[in-house]
Scaffold this active site. Structure first.
Site, mmCIF file in Angstrom:
data_model
loop_
_atom_site.group_PDB
_atom_site.id
_atom_site.type_symbol
_atom_site.label_atom_id
_atom_site.label_comp_id
_atom_site.label_asym_id
_atom_site.label_seq_id
_atom_site.Cartn_x
_atom_site.Cartn_y
_atom_site.Cartn_z
ATOM 1 N N THR A 141 4.537 5.443 -6.326
ATOM 2 C CA THR A 141 3.754 6.038 -5.243
ATOM 3 C C THR A 141 2.302 6.128 -5.666
ATOM 4 O OG1 THR A 141 5.664 7.360 -4.598
ATOM 5 C CG2 THR A 141 3.533 8.029 -3.708
ATOM 6 N N THR A 142 1.376 5.757 -4.784
ATOM 7 C CA THR A 142 -0.044 5.852 -5.091
ATOM 8 C C THR A 142 -0.688 6.912 -4.203
ATOM 9 O OG1 THR A 142 -0.545 4.053 -3.535
ATOM 10 C CG2 THR A 142 -0.168 3.453 -5.836
ATOM 11 N N ASN A 156 1.351 -0.647 -9.443
ATOM 12 C CA ASN A 156 2.031 -1.815 -8.882
ATOM 13 C C ASN A 156 3.052 -2.293 -9.908
ATOM 14 O OD1 ASN A 156 2.661 -4.536 -7.969
ATOM 15 N ND2 ASN A 156 0.855 -4.391 -6.669
ATOM 16 N N HIS A 203 -3.812 -5.005 2.916
ATOM 17 C CA HIS A 203 -2.445 -4.508 3.045
ATOM 18 C C HIS A 203 -2.098 -4.325 4.518
ATOM 19 C CE1 HIS A 203 -2.701 -3.411 -1.263
ATOM 20 N NE2 HIS A 203 -1.380 -3.478 -1.222
ATOM 21 N N HIS A 204 -0.823 -4.114 4.767
ATOM 22 C CA HIS A 204 -0.328 -3.804 6.110
ATOM 23 C C HIS A 204 -0.898 -2.477 6.591
ATOM 24 C CE1 HIS A 204 2.346 -0.977 4.018
ATOM 25 N NE2 HIS A 204 2.503 -1.961 3.145
ATOM 26 N N LYS A 245 -0.025 1.171 5.169
ATOM 27 C CA LYS A 245 -0.505 1.602 3.852
ATOM 28 C C LYS A 245 -1.406 2.819 4.026
ATOM 29 C CE LYS A 245 -1.392 0.869 -0.630
ATOM 30 N NZ LYS A 245 -0.372 1.143 -1.650
#
Length: 233
Positions: free
Chosen positions: A72-73, A98, A131-132, A135
């Protein structure tokens, strides 16, 4: 290996599928509305939740002596607290911005290129991450790790996603569906541009890497990174 999945969104389901393919068992699938019942049966936990839940998930595992891998970020203001708790409890913890094996090799390439380019001030550094639209954090944890790799080896002191100062690495953040993750580094002068790029084709790389990390963490004590897992140090 008995795995607790802390976060059961798209990534949690990818991790579940790959874990089952590798012969592991899922003993807990925790969403934001469920409890930690079943965590006590886990050999290891994998946290791919949301920033607001990460610290609670990680500390719950550490306090129970369950090794935990977190991808998790967006919660890293509490990272040092989790490191201190892990050391206090003699537990096991891996955080990775990642878990893709390719991205972790890309981190090493980024560091090497930054060291090499530090002598050539005519080149300006910039980054792009895509990113999608689901995010939540901007920029991505991966982009921050890449920026820090550049900062550690060059004249740059910080990063920015808008109006960068002279000593800041500019990160151009884009959210485009259905992109799982693309990161590019540019060194640009008046006469040419050097570019390195990593493109994820699916979430499977992130899921596979997190399971490899979980398998590696069993039986260990301490705070680790993917550098340790992949023996890149």
């Amino acid at each position: 290996m008995k795995i607790a999945l802390l976060g059961y969104g798209k990534m949690g389901k990818v991790i579940e599928r790959i874990a089952l393919e590798r012969g592991h068992e899922i003993v807990l699938r925790k969403s934001s509305s469920s409890t930690f019942d079943g965590l006590e049966n886990a050999d290891v936990a994998i946290d791919f939740s949301v920033p607001d839940s990460a610290t609670t998930n990680i500390s719950e595992c550490i306090n129970r002596g369950i090794p935990v891998v977190s991808g998790t970020t967006g919660w890293l203001e509490d990272y040092h607290k989790m490191v201190a708790l892990c050391n206090e409890k003699n537990a096991a913890f891996i955080y990775g911005s990642n878990f893709s094996l390719g991205v972790n090799l890309f981190f090493e390439l980024n560091d090497y290129l930054a060291k090499m380019m530090s002598k050539f001030n005519q080149y300006l550094v910039s980054m792009e991450e895509i990113h999608h639209t689901q995010k939540l954090d901007k920029p991505s944890g991966t982009a921050i790790s890449l920026a820090n790799g550049i900062i550690n080896h060059t004249k740059y002191n910080n990063w920015s996603i808008e109006n960068p100062a002279e000593d800041e690495v500019f990160i151009d953040v884009k959210r485009i569906d259905p992109v799982p993750g693309t990161h590019s580094i540019f060194y640009t002068s008046e006469v040419d541009t050097i570019e390195i790029k990593h493109t994820a084709h699916s979430r499977d790389g992130f899921g596979f890497g997190s399971i490899i990390a979980a398998e590696w963490l069993i039986g260990k004590k301490g705070v680790f990174t993917m550098k340790d897992v992949l023996e890149l140090k």
